[in-house]
Enzyme design. Structure first.
Site, PDB file in Angstrom:
ATOM      1  N   LYS A  96       0.933  -1.206  -0.092  1.00  0.00           N
ATOM      2  CA  LYS A  96      -0.176  -0.073  -0.058  1.00  0.00           C
ATOM      3  C   LYS A  96       0.626   1.278  -0.122  1.00  0.00           C
ATOM      4  O   LYS A  96       0.565   2.170  -0.724  1.00  0.00           O
ATOM      5  CB  LYS A  96      -1.064   0.120   1.170  1.00  0.00           C
ATOM      6  CG  LYS A  96      -0.444   0.018   2.694  1.00  0.00           C
ATOM      7  CD  LYS A  96      -0.300  -1.224   3.034  1.00  0.00           C
ATOM      8  CE  LYS A  96       0.213  -1.412   4.551  1.00  0.00           C
ATOM      9  NZ  LYS A  96       0.149  -2.434   5.249  1.00  0.00           N
ATOM     10  N   GLY A 178       0.020  -9.347  19.553  1.00  0.00           N
ATOM     11  CA  GLY A 178       0.449  -9.131  18.125  1.00  0.00           C
ATOM     12  C   GLY A 178      -0.423  -8.355  17.097  1.00  0.00           C
ATOM     13  O   GLY A 178      -0.225  -8.500  16.111  1.00  0.00           O
ATOM     14  N   ASP A 192      -0.882   4.251   7.594  1.00  0.00           N
ATOM     15  CA  ASP A 192      -1.354   3.074   6.981  1.00  0.00           C
ATOM     16  C   ASP A 192      -2.553   3.296   6.172  1.00  0.00           C
ATOM     17  O   ASP A 192      -2.860   2.880   5.131  1.00  0.00           O
ATOM     18  CB  ASP A 192      -1.789   1.641   7.970  1.00  0.00           C
ATOM     19  CG  ASP A 192      -2.205   0.557   7.263  1.00  0.00           C
ATOM     20  OD1 ASP A 192      -1.309  -0.268   6.558  1.00  0.00           O
ATOM     21  OD2 ASP A 192      -3.494   0.198   7.436  1.00  0.00           O
ATOM     22  N   LYS A 196      -3.714   3.808   1.828  1.00  0.00           N
ATOM     23  CA  LYS A 196      -4.816   2.658   1.270  1.00  0.00           C
ATOM     24  C   LYS A 196      -6.138   3.941   0.695  1.00  0.00           C
ATOM     25  O   LYS A 196      -6.420   3.630  -0.525  1.00  0.00           O
ATOM     26  CB  LYS A 196      -5.403   1.933   2.437  1.00  0.00           C
ATOM     27  CG  LYS A 196      -4.549   0.906   2.905  1.00  0.00           C
ATOM     28  CD  LYS A 196      -5.176   0.239   4.066  1.00  0.00           C
ATOM     29  CE  LYS A 196      -4.221  -1.039   4.662  1.00  0.00           C
ATOM     30  NZ  LYS A 196      -4.685  -1.717   5.719  1.00  0.00           N
ATOM     31  N   GLY A 294      -3.993 -10.408   7.923  1.00  0.00           N
ATOM     32  CA  GLY A 294      -3.735 -11.645   8.376  1.00  0.00           C
ATOM     33  C   GLY A 294      -3.494 -12.545   7.419  1.00  0.00           C
ATOM     34  O   GLY A 294      -3.458 -12.221   6.194  1.00  0.00           O
TER      35      GLY A 294
END
Length: 419
Positions: A96, A178, A192, A196, A294
């Protein structure tokens, strides 16, 4: 039919998921995988002869048809992709940041080389969004997008809401689980999501959005008190990536926390789930929701792009024409201070006669109309928490209002989402 031969650069979580997912498809053969450390233990068994620690072994291999770039970042990924395109290879990427910062150069080069670049995994993980916009929604004029595009921040805000916890406590928990990086800056400061929405806005509006023109604000200032007050007022707080465009090609593209009405689907998009709401004509509004990150959700989108190429492989000299970039104009950026929004403003003020009257007077002078003004009790230090909700007004005026509240502390200013 001859198998499509691919090379993979980057073999972390997503790369491993792609490798596993491709094992059931006979039309594809993995020829090489570039990794940082060949001898590193992995969750899958990979033949040593297809591993290399030099990515140029992938992009320069004449037997590879498609390069799958999963390493992230601008450099050296950009150099690898340029080399691969010039060597006659198609590209599948989940990068991205590269798309946001180098998109124009990337797509110009891909057309020059007559190669396709596919990037379904780069925007919303496993949610199919790029292909629907390019194909089934191609007959719509899309004018507005509101989206939750970052699972880490959505997880943090959801846990702050459900547990009544502070930002710092939830971030620490998310890091242990995590869900957040050791250095969470890219997520919690909105980078982030900004990457996008830059690309998503560009393809939706058929007009290029420049990353440097995207307004960005993270969630680090959100307090549990803001979450509680938003709930009382009928809202949830979410990090929203939004983009809108008018008839004159003026694009307002931004990422920041927003109060989202509880009757909105975005308000009920919780934890690491992502959602994208698109508004256009003639369709109206639709929402696509699902896992935004994921191993297997993201791998699903990468593998889908690979198989799209495989299905047309050897049938045409110009693969996947609908998925290519066909626009070259650039949208006119709208500065955040020139936008009109509704606002939630949290103020700590001295418990004194005339404070609320002063707030009202400053608002009137700045042409800010108030929807509501609330005070609930007095603190032990003789201060009061005052919450102001405005009608739609100019951002610049709100900034001036805040600057004139010299006797008060402004805890937070959060825009209200209008759908």
């Amino acid at each position: 039919m001859e198998k499509l031969k691919i090379g993979i650069i980057g073999f972390g979580t997503v790369g491993t998921g792609v490798y596993k997912s491709l094992q059931g498809f006979d039309c594809v053969e993995i020829k090489k995988i570039a990794v940082h450390n060949i001898n590193k233990p992995r969750s899958v068994e990979v033949a040593k002869e297809i591993l290399t620690d030099n990515a140029y072994d992938v992009v320069n291999d004449p037997n590879i048809d498609v390069v799958v770039e999963l390493m992230g970042g601008v450099e050296p990924a950009w150099d690898y992709i340029q080399t691969a395109l010039r060597n006659g290879k198609h590209i599948v990427t989940a990068n991205k940041e590269l798309l946001a910062k180098k998109g124009e150069e990337l797509f110009n080069l891909s057309e020059e080389c007559n190669k396709v670049v596919l990037y379904e995994a780069a925007i919303a993980g496993g949610i199919p969004i790029i292909t629907p916009i390019k194909t089934i929604l191609a007959g719509n004029k899309i004018t507005k997008i509101n989206a939750i595009l970052n699972g880490t921040t959505n997880y943090i805000l959801t846990k702050m809401d459900t547990d009544g916890a502070s930002y710092e406590d939830v971030l620490s928990e998310a890091q242990k689980l995590g869900y957040a990086e050791t250095d969470p800056t890219g997520d919690v400061e909105g980078f982030d999501a900004a990457y996008k929405i830059t690309t998503l806005g560009t393809i939706s509006f058929n007009s290029r959005i420049k990353y440097e023109n995207v307004y960005r604000e993270g969630i680090t200032k959100i307090r549990k008190e803001d979450i509680e007050k938003a709930n009382e007022l009928g809202y949830k707080i979410k990090l929203i990536a939004s983009a809108s465009i008018d008839e004159d090609n003026n694009a307002d593209v931004r990422v920041h926390p927003m109060l989202v009405p509880k009757n909105s689907m975005l308000a009920h998009t919780n934890y690491v789930t992502n959602a994208v709401k698109i508004k256009g004509h003639p369709l109206g509004s639709i929402v696509l929701s699902g896992p935004g990150a994921g191993e297997f959700p993201t791998a699903s989108s990468v593998v889908g792009d690979i198989l799209s190429i495989a299905k047309e492989w050897g049938t045409t000299e110009y693969l996947l024409p609908m998925m290519r970039c066909h626009h070259h104009k650039t949208a006119n950026p709208v500065k955040i201070e020139d936008t009109y929004n509704k606002y939630y403003i949290s103020i700590t003020a001295p418990n004194a006669i005339g404070v609320i009257a002063k707030i009202g007077t400053i608002c009137a002078n700045k042409k800010i109309s108030l929807s509501s003004i609330l005070q609930k009790g007095v603190e032990e230090n003789n201060t009061a928490e005052i919450t102001v909700i405005t009608e739609k007004c100019l951002e610049r005026s709100v900034n001036e209002f805040v600057n004139e509240l010299t006797d008060c502390t402004v805890n937070n200013v959060i825009r209200v989402c209008e759908e």
